[in-house]
Write a protein that holds these residues in place. Structure first.
Motif, PDB file in Angstrom:
ATOM      1  N   THR A 540       0.571   4.919  -0.765  1.00 35.64           N
ATOM      2  CA  THR A 540      -0.044   3.898  -1.608  1.00 35.64           C
ATOM      3  C   THR A 540       0.624   3.929  -2.980  1.00 35.64           C
ATOM      4  O   THR A 540       1.205   4.947  -3.374  1.00 35.64           O
ATOM      5  N   TYR A 563     -15.626   3.826  -3.934  1.00 35.84           N
ATOM      6  CA  TYR A 563     -15.518   2.487  -3.355  1.00 35.84           C
ATOM      7  C   TYR A 563     -16.293   1.462  -4.202  1.00 35.84           C
ATOM      8  O   TYR A 563     -17.448   1.664  -4.545  1.00 35.84           O
ATOM      9  N   GLY A 593      -6.121   0.972   2.428  1.00 42.40           N
ATOM     10  CA  GLY A 593      -7.476   0.721   1.940  1.00 42.40           C
ATOM     11  C   GLY A 593      -7.529  -0.087   0.664  1.00 42.40           C
ATOM     12  O   GLY A 593      -8.549  -0.072  -0.045  1.00 42.40           O
ATOM     13  N   THR A 594      -6.433  -0.811   0.343  1.00 44.85           N
ATOM     14  CA  THR A 594      -6.343  -1.516  -0.941  1.00 44.85           C
ATOM     15  C   THR A 594      -7.504  -2.481  -1.145  1.00 44.85           C
ATOM     16  O   THR A 594      -7.915  -3.187  -0.221  1.00 44.85           O
ATOM     17  N   GLY A 617      -6.734  -6.812  -0.546  1.00 47.69           N
ATOM     18  CA  GLY A 617      -6.134  -6.061   0.542  1.00 47.69           C
ATOM     19  C   GLY A 617      -4.661  -5.781   0.335  1.00 47.69           C
ATOM     20  O   GLY A 617      -4.040  -6.201  -0.645  1.00 47.69           O
ATOM     21  N   GLU A 618      -4.084  -5.067   1.291  1.00 51.12           N
ATOM     22  CA  GLU A 618      -2.676  -4.687   1.226  1.00 51.12           C
ATOM     23  C   GLU A 618      -1.788  -5.925   1.279  1.00 51.12           C
ATOM     24  O   GLU A 618      -1.962  -6.790   2.124  1.00 51.12           O
ATOM     25  N   GLY A 645     -10.664   0.126  -3.242  1.00 55.25           N
ATOM     26  CA  GLY A 645     -10.958  -0.225  -1.858  1.00 55.25           C
ATOM     27  C   GLY A 645     -11.681   0.876  -1.109  1.00 55.25           C
ATOM     28  O   GLY A 645     -12.246   1.804  -1.699  1.00 55.25           O
ATOM     29  N   VAL A 646     -11.612   0.807   0.227  1.00 51.79           N
ATOM     30  CA  VAL A 646     -12.432   1.672   1.080  1.00 51.79           C
ATOM     31  C   VAL A 646     -11.901   3.094   1.188  1.00 51.79           C
ATOM     32  O   VAL A 646     -12.615   3.986   1.654  1.00 51.79           O
ATOM     33  N   SER A 647     -10.638   3.330   0.807  1.00 50.89           N
ATOM     34  CA  SER A 647     -10.100   4.686   0.920  1.00 50.89           C
ATOM     35  C   SER A 647      -9.277   5.020  -0.315  1.00 50.89           C
ATOM     36  O   SER A 647      -9.052   4.175  -1.183  1.00 50.89           O
ATOM     37  N   ARG A 649      -6.242   5.425  -0.375  1.00 50.77           N
ATOM     38  CA  ARG A 649      -4.960   4.719  -0.325  1.00 50.77           C
ATOM     39  C   ARG A 649      -5.165   3.269  -0.754  1.00 50.77           C
ATOM     40  O   ARG A 649      -5.005   2.336   0.025  1.00 50.77           O
ATOM     41  N   SER A 650      -5.570   3.113  -2.006  1.00 47.23           N
ATOM     42  CA  SER A 650      -5.803   1.769  -2.545  1.00 47.23           C
ATOM     43  C   SER A 650      -5.420   1.688  -4.024  1.00 47.23           C
ATOM     44  O   SER A 650      -6.086   1.039  -4.815  1.00 47.23           O
TER      45      SER A 650
END
Length: 686
Positions: A540, A563, A593-594, A617-618, A645-647, A649-650
């Motif tokens: 990310t 989040y 997870g962006t 999002g990504e 985002g959700v993780s 990796r965002s």
């Protein structure tokens, strides 16, 4: 504050200039001529006896600001703005000195353009000359003074004068000599001739302007020369806007013995370059000289006379003028930065390859998670030397640039990205090809750099003969080949690293120096952060910034947030003006997870914000360009909001923000993905 004796010395100049003042000018004799103090700041005070306006610490505190604003002006022809000023010296360090700045405020621009700024204290009046490029747009002149520390801190303005013409032009008929100054020498100096000036040692001429004894000119006489090679220099104001054309002047030379009359340019770093010298003394009358002159960055013009003894006669100078049209004796084609540069969005421009081997291919990559796009927009074209699929050891791909005139200083900038090689050194090199001698010289090559990242390279060079820039991609062996990408080649006049570069346009921020005028309400681990290189979390965030690949950008670190948590980066309050505006920036949204990146507009005295642009999002492993067109006539702020985002990796990043007046030249054309969301508003009116 300012000594009465100083006023008496300049009073004659004040009265003569007050007789005929053009728009944008003021001698502050009976008033401020349409220049008004901005009420939000300290007022400029008109001296009781006239002559100047001032601000000082007798009625203000250190650090307070005073702003003087002109009425609406227009310069449909190139103009010169001259300011006569004084900053009183303080007892503290130079950093404690008062500061005086001059800006131009165009009617359709949100930001003021800085023309000049100084903290230089003086016991006497100083003069600065500033070029104003011709423009059909109306503008205002803004003079800003910030008081320094100390009880004696003060700033005074004696005169503001705007005239049609270039600041390096002069007929020497006015007392301020157009800002030209003599560089003092104990034995030989430039003096004002004509009028009542008489000299028993030389038969000085009548001036060229009026062709009478009433006119004035500059001259230097050898009668007081005491040493071999005594030098007198007359120095022009520093150019403050790019210009190129023909510089002409009249000179008269009495050559009893031996003198050398030359013309030089000098940049802020002190580098001299001779651009003209007298080869033939000419006749006893005034002689016309025409010289090709180019000032892509701030430089001074220096008229220099060197005497070998006291019998070298005199040199007189008059009627310096400039034309943007090239001289009649010009040979060869002038340099064009546009023709020498290319972003490869349309074609190869003026670049070409060897017929034997077409090693460079123009390619385009759609935004994706695996392969980087171009540097210009993230979804445009760039050049690729696809040496990975070449089976010939020692394979070479050559890309030739357009012909460049000789004896000029150049700055070459380009972006490159390399991947797939075991050893990176010499996989990409730049050569200078001298056309007349068929000689190639290597001036740059890759050593080691981050892989798969667009890196900016910059090279300064100068050759006496016409040259071409050659980009060479090398595959050393079948087992050690890879991909070499090239984009955004730009060639400009001047040195890349010289300190005399013109200031960047207002409203631009690369984050390489600081966060510019952007602010945050609070700073903690969940705020926007300024960073260079990769982000801490794998898979990310960017590997480098967009500007150079090794600079700074702003981003949110998702591992420090939860989040749905948001971070806001706000611009300073921006002036609302009629018409459309274009916000350009680059964003990086890579990671499974962006979350969400949005741009809002917040008007003055309102709590609600209006959405201008959004991505969810990504999006891509590359930096992508965003163009946002909007309108607002009230003071406002632009807010960049990133939501985690959700993780982890965002990570979300932004870089290279630019505010431009007028509509966006080309609206964004980014392919939409099923995982993404976009809400583009072509125009929002408030």
């Amino acid at each position: 504050m300012l000594l009465r004796s100083v006023l008496l010395m300049v009073q004659a100049l004040q009265l003569s200039l007050a007789l005929d003042l053009s728009a944008g000018s003021c001698a502050f004799e009976d008033g401020t001529c349409g220049f008004d103090s901005v009420v939000e700041f300290l007022p400029w005070i008109l001296n009781e006896e006239g002559h100047y306006v001032y601000v000082d610490t007798s009625f203000a505190k250190p650090g307070e600001k005073a702003v003087l604003l002109s009425s609406d002006l227009q310069a449909e022809e190139w103009s010169c703005l001259r300011l006569v000023y004084q900053i009183a010296a303080s007892s503290g360090s130079p950093s404690d000195s008062s500061q005086l700045s001059l800006h131009v405020r165009f009617e359709d621009e949100t930001f003021d353009r800085l023309l000049w700024s100084t903290k230089e204290p003086s016991d006497s009046w100083l003069i600065v000359s500033l070029d104003l490029q011709d423009s059909p747009k109306k503008f205002k002149i803004l003079v800003e003074g910030i008081l320094g520390r100390g009880n004696s801190a003060s700033i005074a303005l004696f005169e503001i004068k705007m005239t049609t013409g270039y600041c390096i032009e002069c007929d020497f008929e006015e007392n301020h000599l157009c800002g030209f100054v003599n560089r003092w020498n104990p034995n030989v100096n430039w003096f004002v001739g004509g009028g009542t000036t008489r000299n028993t040692h030389s038969n000085l001429p009548k001036d060229h302007t009026f062709k009478s004894e009433l006119g004035h000119y500059m001259y230097v006489d050898s009668v007081y020369v005491k040493h071999f090679q005594e030098v007198a220099q007359l120095v022009s104001p520093v150019t403050t806007a790019p210009m190129s054309g023909c510089l002409s002047f009249y000179y008269q030379l009495e050559q009893r013995n031996d003198n050398v009359f030359s013309l030089y340019t000098r940049d802020v770093a002190g580098l001299y370059e001779e651009i003209w010298k007298v080869n033939n003394p000419g006749n006893a009358a005034w002689n016309l000289a025409e010289v090709e002159f180019s000032a892509p960055y701030p430089i001074e013009v220096i008229f220099e006379v060197a005497f070998n003894g006291p019998k070298g006669g005199y040199v007189a100078l008059d009627d310096i003028s400039f034309s943007p049209v090239h001289c009649q004796n010009q040979t060869g084609l002038p340099f064009s930065a546009v023709e020498a540069s290319c972003n490869f969005e349309e074609d190869f421009c003026k670049f070409y390859q060897d017929k034997e081997g077409l090693g460079w291919t123009r390619v385009k990559v759609k935004p994706n998670m695996y392969r980087a796009g171009d540097h210009t927009t993230g979804f445009g074209y760039y050049l690729l030397a696809n040496t990975k699929f070449t089976s010939q050891p020692g394979y070479i791909g050559r890309l030739y640039g357009p012909s460049l005139p000789g004896n000029l200083q150049y700055c070459l900038r380009f972006h490159y990205a390399i991947s797939g090689f075991l050893k990176m050194s010499d996989t990409l090199a730049v050569y200078i090809f001298e056309e007349n001698h068929m000689v190639q010289e290597k001036i740059w090559s890759v050593l080691e750099s981050p892989r798969g990242v667009w890196i900016q390279a910059e090279i300064s060079f100068k050759k006496p003969m016409p040259t071409k820039v050659v980009f060479m991609s090398l595959c050393k062996s079948f087992w050690d080949c890879g991909l070499v990408a090239l984009d955004d080649i730009m060639i400009q006049l001047g040195s890349c690293r010289s300190p005399e570069r013109l200031p960047p346009p207002p409203g631009e921020c690369t984050f390489d120096q600081d966060e510019c005028a952007f602010t945050q309400e609070k700073r903690n681990p969940s705020s926007w952060h300024r960073r260079r290189g990769e982000t801490p979390t794998s898979y990310t965030g960017p590997k480098g910034d967009h500007t150079t690949g090794v600079g700074y950008y702003m981003y949110i670190e998702a591992s420090h947030m939860v989040y749905g948590q948001k971070a806001q980066l706000s611009s300073r309050p921006l002036r609302g003006v009629p018409g459309k505006h274009c916000l350009i920036f680059f964003y990086h949204m890579y990671g499974a997870g962006t979350g969400l990146l949005s741009v809002y507009l917040k008007k003055e005295k309102e709590s609600d914000t209006s959405l201008l642009w959004r991505r969810r999002g990504e999006q891509s492993v590359s930096w992508l360009r965003a163009l946002v067109e909007y309108s607002c006539t009230r003071q406002y702020q632009i807010i960049f909001e990133a939501i985690r985002g959700v993780s982890i990796r965002s990570d979300i990043a932004i870089d290279d923000i630019k505010f431009q007046p007028g509509p966006c030249a080309e609206m964004e054309d980014t392919p939409q993905q099923s995982s993404g969301y976009s809400e583009d508003l072509n125009e929002i009116e408030y």
